[in-house]
Design a protein around this motif. Structure first.
Motif, PDB file in Angstrom:
ATOM      1  N   THR A  26       6.224  12.584   2.512  1.00  0.00           N
ATOM      2  CA  THR A  26       7.319  11.670   2.837  1.00  0.00           C
ATOM      3  C   THR A  26       8.368  11.750   1.735  1.00  0.00           C
ATOM      4  N   PRO A  27       9.632  11.845   2.087  1.00  0.00           N
ATOM      5  CA  PRO A  27      10.641  11.981   1.038  1.00  0.00           C
ATOM      6  C   PRO A  27      10.648  10.792   0.092  1.00  0.00           C
ATOM      7  N   ALA A  28      11.161  11.069  -1.100  1.00  0.00           N
ATOM      8  CA  ALA A  28      11.193  10.035  -2.130  1.00  0.00           C
ATOM      9  C   ALA A  28      12.604   9.498  -2.291  1.00  0.00           C
ATOM     10  N   ARG A  29      12.676   8.257  -2.752  1.00  0.00           N
ATOM     11  CA  ARG A  29      13.942   7.728  -3.271  1.00  0.00           C
ATOM     12  C   ARG A  29      13.616   7.226  -4.657  1.00  0.00           C
ATOM     13  N   GLY A  30      13.951   8.012  -5.654  1.00  0.00           N
ATOM     14  CA  GLY A  30      13.473   7.709  -7.001  1.00  0.00           C
ATOM     15  C   GLY A  30      11.964   7.832  -7.006  1.00  0.00           C
ATOM     16  N   ILE A  31      11.299   6.851  -7.569  1.00  0.00           N
ATOM     17  CA  ILE A  31       9.838   6.916  -7.619  1.00  0.00           C
ATOM     18  C   ILE A  31       9.219   6.406  -6.324  1.00  0.00           C
ATOM     19  N   PHE A  32      10.041   5.882  -5.416  1.00  0.00           N
ATOM     20  CA  PHE A  32       9.487   5.198  -4.247  1.00  0.00           C
ATOM     21  C   PHE A  32       9.414   6.088  -3.021  1.00  0.00           C
ATOM     22  N   ARG A  33       8.448   5.804  -2.202  1.00  0.00           N
ATOM     23  CA  ARG A  33       8.316   6.467  -0.910  1.00  0.00           C
ATOM     24  C   ARG A  33       9.411   5.937   0.016  1.00  0.00           C
TER      25      ARG A  33
ATOM     26  N   ASN B 152       0.844  -1.199   0.000  1.00  0.00           N
ATOM     27  CA  ASN B 152       0.000   0.000   0.000  1.00  0.00           C
ATOM     28  C   ASN B 152       0.878   1.247   0.000  1.00  0.00           C
ATOM     29  N   GLU B 153       0.622   2.130  -0.969  1.00  0.00           N
ATOM     30  CA  GLU B 153       1.261   3.453  -0.999  1.00  0.00           C
ATOM     31  C   GLU B 153       2.778   3.380  -1.068  1.00  0.00           C
ATOM     32  N   VAL B 154       3.283   2.565  -1.976  1.00  0.00           N
ATOM     33  CA  VAL B 154       4.747   2.431  -2.084  1.00  0.00           C
ATOM     34  C   VAL B 154       5.358   3.542  -2.926  1.00  0.00           C
ATOM     35  N   LEU B 155       4.540   4.241  -3.708  1.00  0.00           N
ATOM     36  CA  LEU B 155       5.074   5.306  -4.562  1.00  0.00           C
ATOM     37  C   LEU B 155       5.121   6.620  -3.809  1.00  0.00           C
ATOM     38  N   ALA B 156       6.161   7.393  -4.089  1.00  0.00           N
ATOM     39  CA  ALA B 156       6.271   8.735  -3.490  1.00  0.00           C
ATOM     40  C   ALA B 156       5.327   9.681  -4.213  1.00  0.00           C
ATOM     41  N   ASN B 157       4.980  10.773  -3.548  1.00  0.00           N
ATOM     42  CA  ASN B 157       4.230  11.828  -4.216  1.00  0.00           C
ATOM     43  C   ASN B 157       5.200  12.679  -5.019  1.00  0.00           C
ATOM     44  N   PRO B 158       4.966  12.788  -6.321  1.00  0.00           N
ATOM     45  CA  PRO B 158       5.891  13.588  -7.138  1.00  0.00           C
ATOM     46  C   PRO B 158       5.905  15.035  -6.668  1.00  0.00           C
ATOM     47  N   PRO B 159       6.994  15.747  -6.933  1.00  0.00           N
ATOM     48  CA  PRO B 159       7.099  17.142  -6.508  1.00  0.00           C
ATOM     49  C   PRO B 159       5.918  17.952  -7.050  1.00  0.00           C
ATOM     50  N   GLY B 160       5.424  18.874  -6.214  1.00  0.00           N
ATOM     51  CA  GLY B 160       4.312  19.711  -6.654  1.00  0.00           C
ATOM     52  C   GLY B 160       2.976  19.183  -6.208  1.00  0.00           C
ATOM     53  N   SER B 161       2.920  17.933  -5.773  1.00  0.00           N
ATOM     54  CA  SER B 161       1.631  17.380  -5.369  1.00  0.00           C
ATOM     55  C   SER B 161       1.130  18.122  -4.140  1.00  0.00           C
ATOM     56  N   ARG B 162      -0.200  18.190  -4.016  1.00  0.00           N
ATOM     57  CA  ARG B 162      -0.763  19.003  -2.950  1.00  0.00           C
ATOM     58  C   ARG B 162      -1.030  18.213  -1.681  1.00  0.00           C
ATOM     59  N   PHE B 163      -0.663  16.927  -1.652  1.00  0.00           N
ATOM     60  CA  PHE B 163      -0.945  16.155  -0.451  1.00  0.00           C
ATOM     61  C   PHE B 163      -0.080  16.619   0.710  1.00  0.00           C
ATOM     62  N   THR B 164      -0.679  16.632   1.898  1.00  0.00           N
ATOM     63  CA  THR B 164       0.071  17.060   3.062  1.00  0.00           C
ATOM     64  C   THR B 164       1.198  16.079   3.368  1.00  0.00           C
TER      65      THR B 164
ATOM     66  N   GLN C  46       2.513  12.169 -13.444  1.00  0.00           N
ATOM     67  CA  GLN C  46       3.823  11.602 -13.097  1.00  0.00           C
ATOM     68  C   GLN C  46       3.650  10.349 -12.243  1.00  0.00           C
ATOM     69  N   LYS C  47       2.718  10.413 -11.300  1.00  0.00           N
ATOM     70  CA  LYS C  47       2.521   9.241 -10.442  1.00  0.00           C
ATOM     71  C   LYS C  47       1.953   8.062 -11.244  1.00  0.00           C
ATOM     72  N   ARG C  48       1.059   8.354 -12.197  1.00  0.00           N
ATOM     73  CA  ARG C  48       0.570   7.274 -13.071  1.00  0.00           C
ATOM     74  C   ARG C  48       1.729   6.645 -13.845  1.00  0.00           C
ATOM     75  N   GLN C  49       2.599   7.502 -14.384  1.00  0.00           N
ATOM     76  CA  GLN C  49       3.751   6.964 -15.138  1.00  0.00           C
ATOM     77  C   GLN C  49       4.647   6.129 -14.221  1.00  0.00           C
ATOM     78  N   ASN C  50       4.804   6.603 -12.988  1.00  0.00           N
ATOM     79  CA  ASN C  50       5.630   5.854 -12.037  1.00  0.00           C
ATOM     80  C   ASN C  50       4.998   4.503 -11.708  1.00  0.00           C
ATOM     81  N   MET C  51       3.677   4.486 -11.583  1.00  0.00           N
ATOM     82  CA  MET C  51       2.994   3.209 -11.328  1.00  0.00           C
ATOM     83  C   MET C  51       3.175   2.267 -12.512  1.00  0.00           C
TER      84      MET C  51
END
Ligand code: XIL
Length: 372
Positions: free
Chosen positions: A173-180, A158-170, A225-230
């Motif tokens: 969590t920092p990213a490592r590549g595409i991953f949370r 669940n929720e393994v992808l990071a939020n790409p820069p610019g996303s409005r979610f509070t 971006q998140k769709r592409q990462n998925m």
């Protein structure tokens, strides 16, 4: 280990306190699940075991509206293995007992998540990769061993992808590549995803294995971006012949996020083309900062937004829709400080209002199912 089938029957019904119904009993067969089923769609909701056991109005609404149930907390790591090696299937058993008594299906949520981790887990993962692998294997073995054959579909990660820069979610969590960046990622690198999926498939050959995530629905650069990462993650997993059956779109929607059907439809169709099912797993809808005057206007905006998104997903071939709760009364949207409104207003992002009356979002779902 004693299976959930045996444990489940203990919880419900007997502990239910008698409470007056605020709404007259509905004739059988006009709930959202019935309307959905007539069009080949499975509709369900997240549930809270305590409410199922103690609140008859709540339990009746779930029984009437949903065919598929997912525990909101009871199947998270913290609930199932609060201390290392000590599994507790009691809370999940309450939900399972209700599901069995009411002939509902259950889905599991979630084997691996960076939240709802018991205190012992992150330090154990930090002890190194071998220990992390052993802990993961033991959890999957213990949980799937007990929940089979009741749960045939799990959010494995669940929720393994990071939020790409610019996303409005509070949650930034920092990213490592595409991953949370999570304790799992730090212990094992991205391989923990593949490992969890492989362990789940080894334990239960016919279980549907789902990757679940949020922020995948909108028409914004970061959602794209998140769709592409998925898609990149799914492609890599499939290329490694890793077992995977479905992608869950949480669909925690926000009405002021731009939406267009094409990007979401294209994403779903691409996943279908890769042989995966796509589910809407946690639908609810937040309003914007500026509310229009009057409840009807507010509910109308939510309903229209939900209908666009759900209608698009169904038209693209999605066949499973779950809301993250049925009524505004019990919603995490109003409970969780990170997502609650700060203007003193309550979110109205669910099909039923706080008195369990069907509102415009209910009608929007009904219409979406009817035209699917
Ligand atoms: C939420 C629950 O609804 C809350 O009660 C809890 O405090 C936090 O978790 N994405 C998920 C769900 O995958 O597990 C989350 O559930 C909501 C966001």
């Amino acid at each position: 280990m004693l299976g959930l089938v045996g444990l489940g029957l203990a919880g419900c019904g007997t502990r239910a306190r008698s409470q007056p119904m605020t709404e007259p009993a509905r004739p059988p067969g006009d709930g959202l699940a019935d309307l959905a089923r007539a069009h080949g769609i499975s509709f369900g909701t997240a549930v809270q075991g305590e409410l199922l056991a103690q609140d008859q109005v709540y339990a009746a609404a779930v029984a009437a509206e949903a065919q598929l149930l997912v525990p909101e907390w009871e199947a998270k790591w913290e609930a199932l293995q609060p201390r290392e090696g000590e599994f507790d299937f009691g809370p999940l058993g309450v939900v399972a007992g209700f599901a069995q008594a009411q002939r509902k299906q259950l889905r599991g949520h979630a084997l691996v998540w960076h939240n709802a981790m018991p205190d012992w887990l992150a330090p154990a993962l930090a002890e190194g990769p071998a220990r992390a692998r052993a802990v993961l294997a033991a959890h999957i073995e213990g949980v799937l061993g007990a929940t089979q054959p009741l749960i045939r579909d799990w959010d494995v990660v669940n929720e393994v992808l990071a939020n790409p820069p610019g996303s409005r979610f509070t949650d930034q969590t920092p990213a490592r590549g595409i991953f949370r960046d999570t304790p799992w990622l730090r212990a094992l690198g991205p391989d923990y995803i593949e490992l969890a999926l492989r362990l789940a498939r080894e334990r239960d050959r016919t279980l549907r294995l789902t990757i679940n995530d949020y922020g995948l629905e909108g028409d914004t650069p970061w959602a794209e971006q998140k769709r592409q990462n998925m898609l990149a993650l799914v492609r890599a997993l499939l290329a490694a012949r890793c077992p995977l059956d479905a992608v869950g779109l949480q669909a925690h929607l926000q009405v002021d996020e731009p939406f267009r059907p094409e990007p979401l439809a294209g994403f779903i169709q691409t996943l279908h083309g890769m042989g995966l099912a796509v589910l809407i797993t946690e639908l609810d809808c937040r309003e914007g900062a500026n509310l229009p005057p009057g409840q009807e206007a507010r509910d109308g905006i939510v309903a229209a937004y939900v209908q666009q998104v759900v209608g698009t997903a169904l038209a693209a071939g999605c066949r499973t829709v779950l809301t993250w709760g049925l009524s505004d009364r019990d919603s995490w949207l109003n409970r969780d400080p990170d997502v609650a409104r700060r203007d003193g207003q309550q979110h109205r992002g669910h099909p039923l209002d706080a008195e369990f009356r069907r509102k415009a979002m209910w009608q929007a779902l009904a219409r979406s199912f009817a035209s699917a």
